[in-house]
Scaffold this active site. Structure first.
Site, PDB file in Angstrom:
ATOM      1  N   LYS A   1       1.992   3.398  19.469  1.00 38.08           N
ATOM      2  CA  LYS A   1       2.055   4.835  19.163  1.00 38.08           C
ATOM      3  C   LYS A   1       2.418   5.646  20.414  1.00 38.08           C
ATOM      4  CE  LYS A   1      -1.037   4.434  15.227  1.00 38.08           C
ATOM      5  NZ  LYS A   1      -2.441   4.290  14.846  1.00 38.08           N
TER       6      LYS A   1
ATOM      7  N   THR B   1       7.214  -1.402   5.161  1.00 36.40           N
ATOM      8  CA  THR B   1       6.411  -2.582   5.472  1.00 36.40           C
ATOM      9  C   THR B   1       5.690  -2.376   6.800  1.00 36.40           C
ATOM     10  OG1 THR B   1       8.008  -3.727   6.872  1.00 36.40           O
ATOM     11  CG2 THR B   1       8.304  -3.931   4.492  1.00 36.40           C
TER      12      THR B   1
ATOM     13  N   GLU C   1      -6.830  -4.343  11.240  1.00 37.70           N
ATOM     14  CA  GLU C   1      -5.834  -5.346  10.867  1.00 37.70           C
ATOM     15  C   GLU C   1      -6.593  -6.610  10.453  1.00 37.70           C
ATOM     16  OE1 GLU C   1      -2.274  -5.028  11.178  1.00 37.70           O
ATOM     17  OE2 GLU C   1      -2.856  -2.940  11.336  1.00 37.70           O
TER      18      GLU C   1
ATOM     19  N   ASP D   1      -1.901  -1.508  19.033  1.00 41.05           N
ATOM     20  CA  ASP D   1      -1.489  -0.465  18.098  1.00 41.05           C
ATOM     21  C   ASP D   1      -1.376   0.880  18.819  1.00 41.05           C
ATOM     22  OD1 ASP D   1      -1.088   0.470  15.311  1.00 41.05           O
ATOM     23  OD2 ASP D   1      -2.952   1.567  15.691  1.00 41.05           O
TER      24      ASP D   1
ATOM     25  N   VAL E   1      12.979  -4.178  -2.579  1.00 41.83           N
ATOM     26  CA  VAL E   1      12.993  -5.529  -2.034  1.00 41.83           C
ATOM     27  C   VAL E   1      11.619  -5.870  -1.470  1.00 41.83           C
ATOM     28  CG1 VAL E   1      14.117  -7.098  -0.406  1.00 41.83           C
ATOM     29  CG2 VAL E   1      15.427  -5.236  -1.442  1.00 41.83           C
TER      30      VAL E   1
ATOM     31  N   VAL F   1       3.325   7.675  13.659  1.00 45.64           N
ATOM     32  CA  VAL F   1       2.139   8.039  14.444  1.00 45.64           C
ATOM     33  C   VAL F   1       1.360   9.079  13.645  1.00 45.64           C
ATOM     34  CG1 VAL F   1       1.271   8.987  16.611  1.00 45.64           C
ATOM     35  CG2 VAL F   1       3.416   7.695  16.593  1.00 45.64           C
TER      36      VAL F   1
ATOM     37  N   GLY G   1     -11.808  -3.030   5.506  1.00 43.29           N
ATOM     38  CA  GLY G   1     -10.344  -2.948   5.538  1.00 43.29           C
ATOM     39  C   GLY G   1      -9.819  -1.935   6.535  1.00 43.29           C
TER      40      GLY G   1
ATOM     41  N   ASN H   1       0.808  -1.225   0.000  1.00 46.59           N
ATOM     42  CA  ASN H   1       0.000   0.000   0.000  1.00 46.59           C
ATOM     43  C   ASN H   1       0.839   1.272   0.000  1.00 46.59           C
ATOM     44  OD1 ASN H   1      -2.601  -0.785  -0.145  1.00 46.59           O
ATOM     45  ND2 ASN H   1      -3.006  -0.732   2.058  1.00 46.59           N
TER      46      ASN H   1
END
Lengths: 356, 356
Positions: free
Chosen positions: A219, A91, A204, A215, A38, A145, A201, A15
């Site tokens: 942060k 990633t 997660e 999550d 990569v 964040v 979506g 994304n």
């Protein structure tokens, strides 16, 4: 003026990485170029800055990443003859942070959109900082964040102005905020909105990552460290919205029993039900004692946190100088476009620092 | 690493300058020191960084500033043997900006808390920019809007991320905001609250500077320029809250006839009287056309601008990336302590740039 010759290795082309490669890589300044991309299964090398057909090039490449795809990056770094080099970790993969120190030792600066390095254990974080110090390398991570909302910049600016920060609070989970607001504005069950959010979506793949507060803890850890505080992410007290019996089961069982969320959360969600409620994270240093927690919190209807748009992130800084009222930064805080834009800002900031 | 040797000339030692000298000057890094403090009537030289008794030193000094006190600064710059030098304009005096180009030509960087240079005519502003470019000098002014709220930094960050800004809106007058909110929460007249604000020191000595919107126009001009737009402050369309017959009279006559404000504003203040109202400044670039205006505006009760704390400043940026909702920065935006802290941040930013 001489031009910094910066070789860029892009890790991850999903994304955020895909958006950055499509929209921002073509805008890199002269003297900065992509030398490799990569992914987990394959990689492209010798890009020489030309990545306009990277999707097609990927489907044509025969360069398969080995079992440990990350070793490819080290090879690329060692082969890279540019005077400066940077690895962009775009990633969301937890394993990647373990390789940062090797890359730094191989001469790389790091830019992360990935939260895991900033939110690693205190021990690992100190090792990373020591490696950066030893090799005099930069690490930029302004998108970890709020997807590039200038909250980390605001904290840095406070410290530069000799201000003392006491507390940072925030609505920092777009997915929890969306679920809670939809729930409160409707007569449908909480679990219904969790399913909707997953289908759209917004969560997660396993929504327990969001519902458990992990999550948010990451942060808060990143913001606390930006403020100069020592914290281990395990120190963050989390209110999990997942019933204990659903925490360890596999994902399909979780979905089968999703209705159990409703009974579990009933007592909290009925408290002050007239008031807007959200999942608030707070980290504070009081008399040398650091506390961090995240939990369901209700707000007065005219308070700032209550009026934040659904899906927006919002952060407040309380300090010596912002004591009567906090310094607030808010706005849309999720999404590939915003994150990629923030990554690009980090790339240009690094480029300009190397050039000065 | 070599230490930048930076000589600092402080111009103005009133509210902001006094606070900075008392609280931040003692915290300057090694390699930065105050060489002179210049006020309108007297000045101190050869400070050699020791300004702990500057108030007493001022009362003892016999160095009277000449008729043109600003010539003293040029003398000081020419006498200053530090490798780098900076003039801190901590006054609110319009005349001082006219000397910036001379100081830059004499080798000085400039840090302004004073708004007038950033809000000067387009012609004068371009001259200043050209001088900075020619002599490769820095000009920092992060406190000129919102007293150090990171709104200019947020705009810079957007541009660095290759974002395109379309619109910037803000509640940027603490005094107008205070007067309007007190008025709306009470059954007293608008003019009563103007008198109260003046007594409390919330307005300029002549409150028509605030009520006419000139201060808001200056801030909009500074923000528009930060966004890279070409603007002349006269292009800002202002709704003056001062009746035409009171605009040219002398200050004592203005106070005698202050009640005329109430009848003049009646039509506006009654519109949407149930809704919170404030004085909103907006600058926008649409299809290459720049528009800027400031006027009384009413808000939905749950909108962000309606929930801002009295006296806070709040700014919103709309851009390609912040299109669904704006990026918002808000918080207390006035006061000597916040401004001095922001000035100090500028000093440390400059010091670090010179050192890199």
């Amino acid at each position: 003026m001489s031009q910094t010759n910066l070789g860029i290795i892009v890790v991850g082309a999903g994304n955020v990485g895909g958006y950055w490669l499509d929209n921002f890589a073509p805008e890199l300044p002269v003297g900065a170029e992509i030398v490799a991309i990569v992914r987990s299964t394959r990689y492209l090398t010798n890009c020489q800055g030309n990545v306009s057909n990277w999707r097609e090039d990927f489907s044509n490449t025969t360069q398969h990443s080995p079992a440990d795809a990350l070793a490819v990056i080290l090879q690329q770094l060692e082969a890279c003859s540019h005077p400066h080099k940077v690895v962009l970790d775009l990633t969301a993969d937890e394993r990647i942070r373990h390789h940062y120190t090797d890359w730094i030792a191989a001469g790389a600066h790091i830019i992360s959109a990935n939260k895991y390095a900033g939110a690693s254990s205190n021990q690992d974080y100190q090792k990373l900082r020591a490696a950066l110090q030893q090799h005099q390398r930069h690490w930029l991570a302004n998108t970890t964040v709020g997807a590039g909302l200038p909250i980390q910049a605001a904290i840095q600016e406070r410290l530069r102005g000799n201000d003392t920060i006491h507390k940072i609070s925030g609505l920092c989970s777009g997915s929890l905020s969306w679920i809670l607001r939809q729930f409160q504005a409707s007569d449908k069950a909480f679990s219904y909105w969790v399913k909707q959010a997953a289908e759209l979506g917004y969560t997660e793949p396993d929504p327990r990552q969001d519902l458990g507060g992990h999550d948010v803890a990451r942060k808060l850890t990143i913001l606390a460290r930006e403020a100069g505080w020592t914290i281990d992410p395990n120190d963050v007290q989390l209110q999990s919205l997942v019933p204990p019996e659903l925490r360890q089961v596999d994902l399909s069982q979780f979905w089968q029993q999703i209705n159990k969320l409703d009974a579990y959360l009933q007592p909290w969600l009925e408290t002050d039900s007239a008031k807007p409620m959200d999942y608030l994270g707070t980290v504070a240093l009081t008399n040398g004692q650091l506390t961090a927690n995240a939990e369901l919190t209700s707000f007065a209807a005219d308070s700032l946190f209550a009026t934040v748009r659904t899906g927006d992130s919002a952060f407040q800084i309380y300090s010596d100088h912002y004591c009567e009222g906090p310094l607030t930064v808010q706005g849309p805080g999720v999404g590939a476009a915003l994150t990629a834009s923030g990554v690009h800002s980090d790339v240009l900031t690094l480029f300009s620092e190397l050039n000065s």
